[in-house]
Design a protein around this motif. Sequence first.
Motif: not given
Length: 614
Positions: A180, A185, A204, A216-217
């Motif tokens: 992250p 994230d 995202w 979020f990734v």
Amino acid sequence: MFPRVILKGTMIKKSQQKKRTSPCNYKERFFVLDTQDLKYSERRPGKKPMMKGCIELSRIKCAEIVCSDVPIPCSYKYPFQVFHDSHYLYIFAPDNDCRQRWVRALKEETKHNNLVSKYHPNFWMDGKWRCCQQTEKLAAGCHVYDPEGYASKKPLPKIPDAEMNDFGKGTVIALQDYTPQGDDDLPLQKDQEYILIKNSHPDWWAVQDYLGNIGFVPRTYVVEKSVNNLNRFEWYNKNITRGEAENLLMQEGKEGAFMVRDSRQAGVYTVSVFTKAPGSNGEKNPRVKHYQIRQTETGESAFYLAEKYLFSTIPELILYHQHNAAGLITRLRHPVSLDGGCSQETGPSDDQWEVEPEELILGQELGSGQFGLVLEGRWRGRKVAVKMIREECMSDEEFKEEARVMMRLSHCKLVQLYGVCTQRSPMCLLFEFMENGCLSDYLRSRKGHLSQDLMLGMCMDVSEGMAYLESSNFIHRDLAARNCLVTKNNEVKVSDFGMTRFVLDDQYTSSQCSKFPVKWSAPEVIKYCKFSSKSDVWSFGVLMWEVYNEGRLPYENRSNTEVVESLNAGLRLLKPRLASGTVYLLMELCWKEKPDDRPSFAQLLDELASLSNL
């Protein structure tokens, strides 16, 4: 007032291990969760189900998903745990949605109990917790337990730059690790599954991990999971023609170099593989063969390439044929991609398994194996068995390939490969050191002093290791007492899996000059060289015979030709004096003429376990 049923369904239960040496049994059970208890029973065709266990909900201290890197040795691959009193119950669900429903319901029903503050997110295995390495089974957990978990309505983090809709789009798989960069994230672990929460944003996606954390990734770091989503595999080339595939594979020029590509027919896939196998004139004939992946037309859809070895997904099919030719011109050995050439990412990277020569100290000779000398050694302070490889046995590429395969397999009843040393001559493999040597020698040295419990336990150890290989779609090809090793605690582990095709010993040559151990081989191996897990089951029956005959060689006064004639006439090895009628019946089941009539290793393990309880 009767309790209200909340959930019910069929899942797989892992047995409670009363001793460290007890085998792990995986049994199908029908589970019922109501407002008072968690019950599980055995369903018996034509009979009333037999209750096998009941846990009062008030005694449950933790219900949580198990997240582990170890291979799951049963057909259901999604484990969760129930900690009650001082016992851990491991249950395996058929899919992630099912697992979530059960964990969510259990947490909801037990959230007011006297719960643990911390729990173990990984398995208890081999006398220690895999997550924190503590050796006390009742040691305090290492991860904070959230009693709300999936039941809570956790707010999403701040949406990045654009409003996103579309909740609950299924499951995604991480293509690579991600660290992250901010508070909103989420970290990713390669090949781990995550629940997809939102996927509208172009860069995202919001996902949820197995602990319930949401974040979020990067969109490019994950791929949506489906039964046959092939994009994450290095062997898949979506937009490539037959001619381009042939050129790329011919340039690579390695035996077994392969790729999977889209066929001209929509929704159909082709496997293209390079081989140097001799042509009709007996000379090497470099060429590319193409196999269309076919589907069964009736019943539940299944995929196959040749000889109708059926698989529910294409990745499972490819994994199987990476270990077994099973009708193809060669095994699928080296994945090739359009943008990266031949990928070697089929196992641990070289720096993970390559041993520096100066780190290895060789000691006394332990014996001579099929591939060369076996020496005692020390590596990084650890005693190891060093298997030297005769140069004429296999090429450098074959040696490294076999090592990669063996490094991927890990189970408490398999002899573990630690690494290889290719920078010295001869090359060598470093294995877990087994103090009591090979099983056949061990049996002979203790003739007259082997108890029934010990002999049965040995057979159970081997069947447990083989059940794992079976669940991994891996065929041993040379199961016998000589290829099993014994620890100082008399535990038996399976060794030398998958390497028979490199053996040069006369014992392994039939009248047709095919290489396999005739006296341990099933009829279909002798006649057609057709190997499968069921041919391993036949060999296991012969291994049981060896155990109960205290190391005697099967058919010891007969030639290979005479053995083949006896088998063709329907004759089988006679009952050993030390074997009970029930034990011999299991051997006879292993020696059924038709492979489909033989039990699986999972079934054999259950039968042997039931004998141990008598």
